[in-house]
Design an enzyme around this catalytic site. Structure first.
Site: not given
Lengths: 340, 290, 572
Positions: C115, C230, C232, C242, C245, C276, C343, C385
Site C-alpha cells: 500500500f 487529506q 485522495h 472513492l 488505489e 496520495r 477523504h 495519513r
C-alpha cells in the site's frame, strides 16, 4: 455542481449528482408519502425533475428533497453502496437508490418510489427496521469458538475455506431481500433471507465450533425449509451475498450432516431417491415420504386435494415408469455417492 | 421447426393436460416434437440441495442427449427451464464442472459440448413464431377473457437467464394475450411466488400466497389466469378450494396452462386441450368454440 | 433523564471497539445517528496495517512506525505512533479471533499486500472491503453482548455537557420522534468520525459532518490540526466516491487532456503510485494549468483500457462496477473521469495516548471525556495519513480508550447535571432553526459552503483564496439563521437534522480555514502555493483552535512529540 462550473451546460442544483453534459428530460417521480401521525392512509405525490445525465436515483431523491420538498423523509448515508441505508422500492422492487443509475429505472419518463416491503412505515420511505434486526439477532450472528488462542497468532483458515464465507460476508444489511421476500410476506415468523445468509456465514466458517447446533436450529420450523426458492432475495441483493444461494448451501449442510427430521429434509431426500430409482419424480410417493409415513395429520390434510385430482383424472399415473437407459443414470448416482 | 421435447415430470404426471395441449398446439403451429424417453428429471432445484454436482451432471446428460439428437430442447415447465438455464450457466462458467459431468457420462456415448439451446414454449411463441403470426392464426379470439398472467419464479429469476426483455416488469405474456384477442389484467402478485415449493412443508403459507395472488387478480378484473409453469398451476388450481378458505375469499378463478390459452385462440377444442381436467373449470360460455 | 455509566457516541470501529472493553462491568450505551452496521468505517476498502510479517518476513513495528512518521510529514506524535505500530499485530489478530473474514495466504494466515507509503506489504485485507468486514465483525460482537449494551440507533448528538472541566453527559435527539433526551453519564467517549462533508467533492458519507468535534468545540474545548484534510487522488468525478488505489496498483494511467501520463513530471520513479498527497497535487496542477479533461476541464482521465477487458473484469470488477453504477462510465470502454476528493480528517479532538481528551500542551484533562478514531487527534497521522492506518487507528485507540475508561470510571461518581437547563439550551437552538424566517435556502448555503471549501481551501491553498473563503464562510454563517425548514413535524424529520449538520459544517469550516490561513508552510495535506516549503523552524507544531471569549477563534500551538526520528525531507 453548476456552482463549481459556472456557465456550464449542467443544470445541476447540487453537487451530489455528477456532471457531464446533460440531456434535458423532465421525469415524473411518483413517491409514496405517509406520515402516520397526520395521514389516514398512504398517498402518492408527484414531483417533476430534470434528471442530470449520470445521476443516481439517490441524487434525484436528494434534489427533490433539497430543492422542492424538505418534508420528504428517507435514509441515506454513504452513497457508495456499502452502508445499506438507502434501499427503497423502485418501480415495485427493492433497490439501493445510490447504486442505481436513474436512467436505468425511468420508464416512459416515470419512476415510482415506495418504502421497502414487509416492514411498517415510519414516514415516507423510512421503515421500521427493528423486526429485521431481531431476526438477524436470532441466528447467533457471531463466531463461536472458545478454544484458547494466543494473542500472538491468528487462527488459520485456508483460502478455500475463506471462499466459503466470502459471499455471505458481503452483505450490507440493506434489507432489500427481506423487503421482497415472498415467504416473509405471508409469515412474519419466518427468519427471512438476510438472517439465513448471515447464518450461512457462520455455519460454513471453518473456525466456528457450533455448526451442528446451528444447522439443527435453522432446520426447525420458520427456518431454512420455509424458503420457497422464489429467487426474489438474490435478484434484489445489491452485493454478492445472494441469500438464496446461501440458503441452498445451508440445506446442503443440513442434508449432509443428518439433520433430517423435518418435512423439508424428508422432501429433498425423497425427491433424490425417486430420481435415483426411476429417473423421474414419483409424484404419488413424494407427499407421503415428505410428510413422513406416520404423520397421520399431515397426510389427512393433503387427502382432499388428492381426491379432487383423482376425480378429474389429474392424479399421477398409479404405475410409475422409469425412463429409458436408467443404467446410465444409476451409474451417475453411484459415481457421486448418492443417494446416501 | 423441430425440438427435443422435454415435458418434465409434472406434465407427465399430475398435469398431463399440459403435455396433451402442447402436442395439440405444436401440431397446429407445425412444430415437430421429438420425445426424449431417456431424459431424467431436471432436479427442480431440489437435487442441488443434496448434491449440486449431481444435479448439474443429470442436466448435462439431458443436454447431451439433445445434442446427440441435433435438436434444441423445448421446455413447457417454467421450473425445468429455470433449472436447466442455471445448470448451463454453471457448466459454462466452470470448465471443471463440465469435465466432471462429462467424465461421469463416459461410456454412454453422451457428451455435453455446450451447444444446445434450452427454450421454453413461451420464448418460442414470442421469438420464433411471433405475436403477429399468432394473431393472424387466431380463429377464436379470447375477447371475453380477462386474463391475469402469472409468470412463475423460475421464468423471471435470475433475470439474466429469463430471456425476457425486462424481467422486473415483463409484458411478454400480456402481449401474447393481446395478440390472441384477450385482455391482460395487471395485478399485484403476477411476478411473485405461487407457494408450491413448500406446500408440503408449510401448507398454510403456501396456499396463502396462491390465494392472495388469485384474489388480487380477480379483484383487478381477471376472470381467468394463465401460467407457463405447471408447478404454479398445481398450487393455483387443484389447491384453490383450500386457498380460498385460507384467505377467506371466494375465488373460483380458472387457470390456463400457457398452450391451452394459445390453443384455444387458435381454434383447438377445449376437449383436445383437456380443459375439463382442471379443478376450477371454465364457464362453458368462455371457452366454447364459435 | 436517561442514565448510563458510559455513553459512546458513534458506532464505527472506534466506538464499537471501545464499547466491547467497557460493557459488562459498566452500564454502557452506544448512541449512533445511523445503525451500527452503517457507520462510515465500512467504506474503507484497501486494508488495515499491521506488521504481521506474513508476507514480508522482515517487517516489524519499527518499520511501520518510521513509515507512518515519514508519511505524517513529521507532524505525527512519535510516542503515539510507536504505540499504534506496536499494538497493531495484537489488535488485528484479535479481530481475526472475533471472526473477521480476512483474505488468507496459501498457508492460511491473514493475507497482506502493498500500500502507498508503506515500505513492506503490511496491509491486511478482506478482499476489497476491509472496513466493511471489520465493522460487521464488531457489530456481531456487539450483538453478542446485547444484554450488556444498550444501542440508541438513529439518535443524533446535540450537545456535550461539561461543567468546570468535568463531563456529565450528552443531549441527543431521537430522529424517529424528535424527542430530546439528556443522557447522564460517568464517562463519555466520542467516536463520531470525520468532517469531510464540507467539501463539494468528498468520499465521505452524508453522516460525516463533524457533529462530535463541534459539540466539543462549543463547550470551549480546543480542536487540533483541523487544517489538515487529506485529498485522495481518485474520486469519481462529480461524486467523489472513492476509486480504490488498486486501480492504479493494477497499472492504470492518469492522463491529462493531451493524453500524457503527467505523473512523469512530478514523480518519475513512482509515477501513478506516488503517495496520495503528491498525486492529488499533481492532478490539481494539471487541472489548474488548463490540462484537465471533462466538463470545464476539471477532471483527469483514469485510463484502464490498455489492461484489456478480461483483466479488468478479473482484477477490478468492483471498481469497474463503481464507475458504471455511480457515474455511468464503463472503464472497459472509455477512460473514467476522476478528481481529488476530500477523504480523511487528520485533525480533531486532542487526546493523549489513552484516549483522554486534553486541552493544552500541559495535558490538562477534561474529566470523564474521551475520544477515539477519526474525530480524535492523538496525533498518529500528523499532516498526512497513510492508507490503511485509519482503520488501525480506530481499532487500536478505540480499544485503548475503552480500557482506560473502564479503569477510570469504576470508582467515579455521576457528576451533577441540570436536565432542564441542558434541554432548554438545545431546544432553543432547534426552535430557532424551525422558526427561522425561511428566506434563505439551506441547500444554497450548503452548496456554497462546499464549493467554497473545495475551490479555495482544497488541494492547494494561498492567502488570497483562504481570505476569500473565510469571508464567504462567515457570510454563509450569517445567512444560516434565515434558512428555510419546510418540515416542522416530529416524525423522522431529517430536514432538521440536515440543518444542524449544516450549522456544524459552517462552523468547523471556519476553523479549518483559520488554521490554514495561519499555517504559512506546506506540509502533508496542507499545501500553500505562497509557502510551498515545509518550515520546521516555525511550524513543526500542532495547531489548537478554541473558541475565544468574543466568539471568534483563538489559535494556540503545542509541540510535536519527537522521540526516534528527526524530521528530514520527505522524498519517495
Amino acid at each position: 455542481m453548476f456552482f463549481l462550473f459556472p456557465g456550464s451546460c449542467l443544470g445541476m442544483q447540487d453537487h451530489e449528482a455528477p456532471p457531464r453534459s446533460i440531456k434535458k428530460m423532465k421525469t415524473k417521480f411518483k413517491i409514496r408519502r405517509f406520515d402516520p401521525q397526520k395521514d389516514q392512509a398512504p398517498r402518492f405525490q408527484e414531483y417533476e425533475l430534470e434528471v442530470p445525465q449520470g445521476a443516481t436515483l439517490l441524487d434525484c431523491v436528494n434534489l427533490i428533497k433539497w430543492t422542492q420538498d424538505g418534508t420528504l423523509s428517507y435514509r441515506m448515508s454513504c452513497r457508495s453502496a456499502i452502508c445499506g441505508s438507502c434501499a427503497m422500492k423502485v418501480n415495485g422492487h427493492a433497490r439501493l437508490a445510490c447504486k442505481t443509475q436513474a436512467k436505468d429505472v425511468i420508464k416512459n419518463n416515470l419512476v415510482v418510489l415506495e418504502p421497502l416491503g414487509n416492514m411498517t412505515v415510519i414516514k415516507d420511505l423510512a421503515v421500521d427496521l427493528e423486526p429485521f434486526w431481531e431476526k438477524v439477532e436470532k441466528v447467533m450472528p457471531w463466531l463461536v469458538n472458545d478454544e484458547e488462542v494466543s494473542p500472538g497468532v491468528e487462527r488459520l483458515q485456508s483460502p478455500e475455506d475463506f471462499h466459503k464465507i466470502d459471499a455471505a460476508s458481503t452483505c450490507i444489511m440493506c434489507a432489500s431481500c427481506f423487503s421482497d421476500c415472498c415467504s416473509e410476506e405471508v409469515d412474519k415468523e419466518y427468519l427471512g433471507p438476510t438472517a439465513l445468509a448471515k447464518a450461512q456465514r457462520f455455519v460454513c466458517d471453518s473456525r466456528d465450533k457450533k455448526q451442528f447446533e446451528r444447522i439443527s436450529k435453522l432446520s426447525k420450523e420458520k427456518g431454512i425449509w420455509d424458503c420457497t426458492h422464489c429467487g426474489e432475495c438474490s435478484q434484489r441483493c445489491p452485493t454478492d451475498a445472494k441469500p438464496l444461494e446461501r440458503i441452498v448451501e445451508l440445506r446442503n449442510v443440513a442434508l449432509n450432516s443428518g439433520v433430517l427430521n423435518n418435512n423439508g429434509a424428508r422432501h429433498a431426500k425423497a425427491f433424490v431417491d425417486s430420481i435415483a430409482k426411476s429417473g423421474r419424480l414419483n409424484e404419488n410417493e413424494l407427499p407421503v415420504k415428505s410428510m413422513g409415513f406416520f404423520n397421520i395429520k399431515g397426510l389427512l390434510e393433503i387427502l382432499p386435494v388428492g381426491i379432487r385430482m383423482l376425480i378429474r383424472g389429474k392424479n399421477p399415473p398409479l404405475i410409475h415408469h422409469s425412463i429409458e437407459d436408467m443404467d446410465q443414470v444409476k451409474k451417475i448416482f453411484r459415481e457421486f455417492g448418492e443417494p446416501k | 421447426m423441430k425440438f427435443a421435447f422435454y415435458p418434465g415430470c409434472v406434465a407427465q404426471g399430475a398435469a398431463r393436460e399440459l403435455k396433451a395441449s402442447t402436442e395439440a398446439l405444436a401440431k397446429k403451429l407445425g412444430i415437430e416434437l421429438v420425445p426424449m424417453p431417456n431424459a431424467t428429471c431436471c432436479g427442480a432445484g431440489v437435487i442441488t440441495e443434496q448434491n449440486p454436482v449431481l444435479s448439474n451432471t443429470l442436466n448435462a446428460r439431458t443436454f447431451a442427449i439433445a445434442e446427440k439428437m441435433g435438436l434444441d430442447i423445448l421446455n413447457i415447465c417454467g421450473t425445468c427451464q429455470g433449472v436447466m438455464k442455471k445448470a448451463q450457466k454453471e457448466l459454462k462458467e466452470s470448465p471443471k464442472k463440465l469435465e466432471e459431468a462429462n467424465k461421469s457420462m463416459a461410456g454412454s456415448g453422451l457428451e455435453y459440448r455446450g451447444k444446445v439451446k434450452v427454450r421454453h414454449l413461451l420464448n418460442v411463441l414470442i421469438e420464433d413464431i411471433g405475436a403477429d403470426k399468432l394473431k393472424s392464426m387466431v380463429r377464436r379470439p379470447l375477447k371475453d377473457l380477462r386474463i391475469g398472467a402469472f409468470y412463475g419464479c423460475y421464468a423471471l429469476r435470475p433475470g439474466e437467464l429469463s430471456g425476457l426483455k425486462d424481467p422486473d416488469n415483463p409484458d411478454e405474456i400480456e402481449n401474447l394475450v393481446r395478440a390472441l384477442g384477450g385482455e391482460p389484467v395487471d395485478y399485484p402478485g403476477r411476478l411473485r411466488c405461487c407457494g408450491f415449493p413448500y406446500v408440503m412443508m408449510s401448507k398454510r403459507n403456501a396456499l396463502t400466497m396462491a390465494g392472495n395472488h388469485i384474489s388480487a387478480a380477480k379483484e383487478n378484473g381477471a376472470n381467468c389466469m394463465v401460467t407457463p409453469c405447471p408447478l404454479c398451476h398445481l398450487n393455483l388450481d387443484p389447491y384453490q378450494p383450500e386457498s380460498a378458505k385460507i384467505v377467506g375469499k371466494e375465488l373460483n378463478v380458472p387457470i390456463f396452462h400457457l398452450p391451452q390459452m394459445v390453443g384455444l385462440a387458435l381454434g383447438i377444442s377445449p376437449k383436445e386441450l383437456q380443459l375439463s381436467k382442471h379443478i376450477i373449470r371454465f364457464k362453458e360460455s368462455l371457452t366454447q368454440s364459435r | 433523564m436517561l442514565q448510563h455509566d458510559v455513553v459512546i457516541v458513534g458506532s464505527g470501529l472506534a466506538g464499537m471497539r471501545a464499547a466491547l472493553e467497557v460493557c459488562g462491568e459498566l452500564n454502557t450505551a452506544i448512541v449512533t445517528k445511523v445503525y451500527p452496521s452503517r457507520s462510515h468505517s465500512g467504506a474503507a476498502q484497501g486494508g488495515v496495517a499491521a506488521s504481521l510479517a506474513n508476507e514480508a518476513k522482515d517487517d516489524n513495528w519499527e518499520l511501520h512506525m518510521f513509515d507512518t512518521v515519514k508519511g505524517s510529514d513529521y507532524l505525527g506524535d512519535q510516542d503515539a505512533i510507536e504505540i499504534m505500530a506496536k499494538d497493531a499485530p495484537t489488535t488485528i489478530r484479535e479481530m481475526e479471533h472475533f471472526g473477521c473474514p480476512f483474505s488468507r495466504t496459501p498457508e492460511g494466515k491473514i493475507a497482506q499486500r502493498d500500500f502507498g507509503g508503506h515500505s513492506r506489504p503490511r496491509s491486511c485485507y478482506a478482499a476489497d472491503r476491509t472496513g466493511h468486514a471489520l465493522l460487521h465483525t464488531l457489530h456481531e460482537q456487539v450483538m453478542r453482548r446485547k444484554k450488556d449494551l444498550t444501542i440508541y440507533s438513529e439518535f443524533y448528538l446535540l450537545s456535550l455537557i461539561i461543567k468546570d472541566g468535568v463531563c456529565g453527559g450528552i443531549t441527543a435527539m431521537d430522529i424517529k420522534t424528535r424527542k430530546i433526551e439528556v443522557i447522564r453519564v460517568r464517562s463519555v467517549i466520542f467516536a463520531t468520525g470525520g468532517y469531510g462533508r464540507a467539501f463539494s467533492i468528498t468520499s465521505n458519507a452524508f453522516a460525516s459532518t463533524g457533529d462530535g468535534i463541534m459539540a466539543a468545540y462549543r463547550v470551549g474545548l480546543p480542536l487540533q490540526d483541523m487544517e489538515f484534510v487529506q485529498f485522495h487522488p481518485t474520486g469519481l468525478f462529480g461524486q467523489g466516491i472513492l476509486v480504490s488505489e488498486a486501480a492504479r496498483g493494477e497499472g492504470g494511467y492518469l492522463l491529462n487532456s493531451k493524453g500524457e501520463r503527467f505523473m512523469e513530471k512530478y514523480a518519475s520513479s513512482r509515477m501513478e503510485l506516488a503517495p496520495r498527497d503528491i498525486v492529488s497535487r499533481s492532478e490539481q496542477t494539471e487541472i489548474d494549468e488548463g490540462r484537465g479533461v471533462g466538463p470545464n476541464g476539471k477532471a483527469i482521465h483514469l485510463d484502464m483500457r490498455h489492461l484489456g477487458r478480461e483483466k479488468i473484469l478479473e482484477r477490478l470488477p468492483q471498481v469497474r462496477q463503481l464507475g458504471i453504477d455511480f457515474i455511468g462510465m464503463d472503464m472497459v470502454e472509455e477512460p473514467i473521469l476522476i478528481q481529488p476528493t476530500a477523504h480523511y480528517s487528520m485533525g480533531g479532538i486532542p487526546t493523549d495516548n489513552d484516549g483522554r481528551v486534553i486541552i493544552d500542551d500541559k495535558k490538562t484533562r477534561i474529566t470523564g471525556f474521551f475520544a477515539a478514531g477519526e474525530c480524535a487527534c492523538v496525533s498518529v497521522h500528523g499532516a498526512n495519513r497513510l492508507g490503511t492506518n485509519s482503520l488501525l487507528d480506530a481499532l487500536v485507540f478505540g480499544r485503548r480508550t475503552g480500557k482506560t475508561v473502564l479503569e477510570e470510571t469504576r470508582n467515579k461518581d455521576f457528576p451533577p447535571v441540570n436536565e432542564e437547563e441542558e434541554i432548554g439550551k438545545v431546544k432553543k437552538e432547534i426552535s430557532d432553526i424551525l422558526d427561522s424566517p425561511g428566506t434563505e435556502s439551506m441547500n444554497d448555503i450548503r452548496n456554497s459552503l462546499k464549493d467554497n471549501m473545495m475551490d479555495r481551501c482544497g488541494v492547494f491553498r494561498d492567502k488570497t483564496r483562504l481570505e476569500e473563503c473565510l469571508k464567504a464562510v462567515k457570510g454563509l454563517q450569517a445567512r444560516f439563521p434565515k434558512g428555510k425548514i419546510m418540515d416542522k413535524g416530529t416524525n423522522f424529520n431529517t430536514e432538521i437534522i440536515e440543518a444542524i449538520e449544516l450549522r456544524n459544517m459552517l462552523d468547523f469550516s471556519e476553523i479549518i480555514v483559520t488554521g490554514a490561513l495561519a499555517r504559512e508552510e506546506s506540509r502533508g495535506g496542507h499545501a500553500r502555493k505562497d509557502f510551498p516549503k515545509r518550515d520546521d523552524v516555525k511550524w513543526l507544531k500542532h495547531t489548537l483552535a478554541a473558541k475565544a471569549a468574543d466568539g471568534g477563534i483563538e489559535l494556540k500551538y503545542k509541540p510535536v512529540a519527537i522521540t526516534k526520528h528527526r524530521p528530514e525531507e520527505r522524498k519517495y
